[in-house]
Design a protein around this motif. Structure first.
Motif, PDB file in Angstrom:
ATOM      1  N   ILE A 144       0.614  -1.157  -0.173  1.00  0.00           N
ATOM      2  CA  ILE A 144      -0.024  -0.098  -0.102  1.00  0.00           C
ATOM      3  C   ILE A 144       0.880   1.180  -0.039  1.00  0.00           C
ATOM      4  O   ILE A 144       2.002   1.237   0.484  1.00  0.00           O
ATOM      5  N   ILE A 145       0.410   2.145  -0.547  1.00  0.00           N
ATOM      6  CA  ILE A 145       1.032   3.760  -0.602  1.00  0.00           C
ATOM      7  C   ILE A 145      -0.012   4.567   0.104  1.00  0.00           C
ATOM      8  O   ILE A 145      -1.342   4.754  -0.184  1.00  0.00           O
ATOM      9  N   PHE A 146       0.316   5.226   1.160  1.00  0.00           N
ATOM     10  CA  PHE A 146      -0.465   6.248   1.717  1.00  0.00           C
ATOM     11  C   PHE A 146       0.190   7.582   1.884  1.00  0.00           C
ATOM     12  O   PHE A 146       1.497   7.596   2.005  1.00  0.00           O
ATOM     13  N   ASN A 147      -0.542   8.686   2.110  1.00  0.00           N
ATOM     14  CA  ASN A 147       0.074   9.866   2.304  1.00  0.00           C
ATOM     15  C   ASN A 147       0.604  10.365   3.518  1.00  0.00           C
ATOM     16  O   ASN A 147      -0.027  10.106   4.742  1.00  0.00           O
TER      17      ASN A 147
ATOM     18  N   GLY B 146      10.235  13.767  12.287  1.00  0.00           N
ATOM     19  CA  GLY B 146       9.283  13.318  11.237  1.00  0.00           C
ATOM     20  C   GLY B 146       8.804  12.071  11.288  1.00  0.00           C
ATOM     21  O   GLY B 146       7.634  11.783  10.882  1.00  0.00           O
ATOM     22  N   GLU B 147       9.683  11.214  11.793  1.00  0.00           N
ATOM     23  CA  GLU B 147       9.244   9.696  11.805  1.00  0.00           C
ATOM     24  C   GLU B 147       7.969   9.455  12.795  1.00  0.00           C
ATOM     25  O   GLU B 147       7.178   8.622  12.443  1.00  0.00           O
ATOM     26  N   LEU B 148       8.008  10.147  13.836  1.00  0.00           N
ATOM     27  CA  LEU B 148       6.770  10.226  14.733  1.00  0.00           C
ATOM     28  C   LEU B 148       5.661  10.552  13.987  1.00  0.00           C
ATOM     29  O   LEU B 148       4.778  10.202  14.241  1.00  0.00           O
ATOM     30  N   SER B 149       5.780  11.684  13.264  1.00  0.00           N
ATOM     31  CA  SER B 149       4.772  12.161  12.469  1.00  0.00           C
ATOM     32  C   SER B 149       4.352  11.146  11.354  1.00  0.00           C
ATOM     33  O   SER B 149       3.090  11.143  11.217  1.00  0.00           O
ATOM     34  N   ASP B 150       5.407  10.441  10.993  1.00  0.00           N
ATOM     35  CA  ASP B 150       4.897   9.406   9.750  1.00  0.00           C
ATOM     36  C   ASP B 150       4.028   8.193  10.387  1.00  0.00           C
ATOM     37  O   ASP B 150       3.086   7.887  10.045  1.00  0.00           O
ATOM     38  N   ALA B 151       4.449   7.628  11.587  1.00  0.00           N
ATOM     39  CA  ALA B 151       3.763   6.743  12.456  1.00  0.00           C
ATOM     40  C   ALA B 151       2.432   7.348  12.851  1.00  0.00           C
ATOM     41  O   ALA B 151       1.424   6.441  12.827  1.00  0.00           O
ATOM     42  N   ALA B 152       2.260   8.539  13.077  1.00  0.00           N
ATOM     43  CA  ALA B 152       0.939   8.965  13.540  1.00  0.00           C
ATOM     44  C   ALA B 152      -0.161   9.105  11.983  1.00  0.00           C
ATOM     45  O   ALA B 152      -0.980   8.703  11.982  1.00  0.00           O
ATOM     46  N   SER B 153       0.453   9.402  11.073  1.00  0.00           N
ATOM     47  CA  SER B 153      -0.221   9.214   9.643  1.00  0.00           C
ATOM     48  C   SER B 153      -0.563   7.906   9.264  1.00  0.00           C
ATOM     49  O   SER B 153      -1.723   7.567   8.737  1.00  0.00           O
ATOM     50  N   ALA B 154       0.192   7.037   9.590  1.00  0.00           N
ATOM     51  CA  ALA B 154       0.325   5.393   9.368  1.00  0.00           C
ATOM     52  C   ALA B 154      -1.169   4.905  10.180  1.00  0.00           C
ATOM     53  O   ALA B 154      -2.104   4.446   9.776  1.00  0.00           O
TER      54      ALA B 154
ATOM     55  N   ASP C 168      -3.380   7.083  11.368  1.00  0.00           N
ATOM     56  CA  ASP C 168      -4.675   7.627  10.859  1.00  0.00           C
ATOM     57  C   ASP C 168      -5.358   6.890   9.794  1.00  0.00           C
ATOM     58  O   ASP C 168      -6.493   6.581   9.511  1.00  0.00           O
ATOM     59  N   TRP C 169      -4.232   6.381   8.674  1.00  0.00           N
ATOM     60  CA  TRP C 169      -4.788   5.704   7.634  1.00  0.00           C
ATOM     61  C   TRP C 169      -5.403   4.408   7.917  1.00  0.00           C
ATOM     62  O   TRP C 169      -6.505   4.091   7.406  1.00  0.00           O
ATOM     63  N   MET C 170      -4.959   3.495   9.156  1.00  0.00           N
ATOM     64  CA  MET C 170      -5.637   2.326   9.483  1.00  0.00           C
ATOM     65  C   MET C 170      -7.085   2.591   9.874  1.00  0.00           C
ATOM     66  O   MET C 170      -7.851   1.818   9.819  1.00  0.00           O
ATOM     67  N   GLN C 171      -6.977   3.691  10.910  1.00  0.00           N
ATOM     68  CA  GLN C 171      -8.372   4.079  11.582  1.00  0.00           C
ATOM     69  C   GLN C 171      -9.230   4.319  10.540  1.00  0.00           C
ATOM     70  O   GLN C 171     -10.614   4.141  10.821  1.00  0.00           O
ATOM     71  N   GLU C 172      -8.959   5.034   9.495  1.00  0.00           N
ATOM     72  CA  GLU C 172      -9.968   5.827   8.558  1.00  0.00           C
ATOM     73  C   GLU C 172     -10.519   4.299   7.882  1.00  0.00           C
ATOM     74  O   GLU C 172     -11.765   4.155   7.457  1.00  0.00           O
ATOM     75  N   LEU C 173      -9.639   3.235   7.429  1.00  0.00           N
ATOM     76  CA  LEU C 173     -10.149   2.192   6.905  1.00  0.00           C
ATOM     77  C   LEU C 173     -10.860   1.298   7.909  1.00  0.00           C
ATOM     78  O   LEU C 173     -11.692   0.409   7.280  1.00  0.00           O
ATOM     79  N   ASN C 174     -10.476   1.384   9.262  1.00  0.00           N
ATOM     80  CA  ASN C 174     -11.376   0.293  10.068  1.00  0.00           C
ATOM     81  C   ASN C 174     -12.039   1.474  11.338  1.00  0.00           C
ATOM     82  O   ASN C 174     -11.532   1.345  12.636  1.00  0.00           O
TER      83      ASN C 174
END
Length: 226
Positions: free
Chosen positions: A4-7, A80-88, A90-96
């Motif tokens: 998968i690719i997410f923003n 930035g890596e912490l922000s990446d993890a938060a975005s990840a 977010d992506w999972m929670q939007e899907l679930n």
């Protein structure tokens, strides 16, 4: 497993995601070791942590931090890596949107990022940190640590010597309201060469006790040194 690719905040992030077959499954996010020392989502320990959650019926994501693999951006010293993890997450929670709870797991640098993430996200119910680099990074942000978790450490680790991990555990255990389970894997170095099965066994045993996902039978020999 699906790519998968997410923003993310610095551009697109590359990941691997397994969606649970059961509806409204819990979520797990697994974070890889240091990007500047060869760490990727395909790191052996990261992969086995990921598969452990998948086996238990979690919808599970691992991904490459910015600047790793096909993920855009450049290394950002953890911020930035912490922000990446938060975005990840977010992506999972939007899907679930109906997931009942979240766990986060990380190895080495990924453990440091994961423990910062749980300070920001109250929906994280539990965490697993493998070889947290307590001799390299400041963990005083865990004041107080918001939820109980597991730390796994090898006693032959020459990158994060075991006494440093034990000192972190003692500091966390002094806090009220949480419990930190500490498992030392005898003979394990930082990369758990020939000790991956024991690491996974401790994860399953702890997750069984925490009633997290499906229960998995653990052979006693894999956790006998707990």
């Amino acid at each position: 497993m699906p790519e998968i690719i997410f923003n993310g905040p610095a551009g697109r992030l590359e990941g691997r995601y397994v969606h649970a077959k059961t509806p409204n499954a819990p979520l797990a996010l697994v974070l890889h070791p240091h990007p500047e020392h060869g760490g990727t989502m395909n790191n052996k320990i990261t992969y086995h942590m990921f598969q452990t959650f998948v086996e238990r019926g979690f919808s599970t994501l691992r991904f490459n931090f910015r600047g790793v693999g096909r993920s855009q951006g450049i290394y950002d010293r953890g911020e930035g890596e912490l922000s990446d993890a938060a975005s990840a997450l977010d992506w999972m929670q939007e899907l679930n949107p109906n997931a009942p709870y979240v766990w986060v797991g990380g190895f080495s640098f990924g453990a440091w990022i994961g423990m910062q993430l749980l300070m920001r996200r109250p929906e994280i119910r539990g965490w697993i940190s493998v070889s947290p680099p307590a001799n390299m990074y400041d963990f005083t942000f865990l004041a107080p640590c918001p939820t109980s978790g597991l730390i796994i450490q090898g006693n032959k680790d020459n990158i994060v010597p075991e006494p440093h991990a034990e000192k972190l555990v003692q500091k966390l255990r002094a806090q009220k309201g949480i419990e930190v389970d500490y498992r030392v894997v005898d003979g394990a170095n930082h990369f758990y060469n020939d000790r991956i099965d024991q690491m996974v066994g401790h994860m399953h045993d702890y997750l069984n006790r925490a009633d997290a996902g499906r229960k998995v039978v653990v052979p006693p020999k894999l956790i006998s040194a707990a």
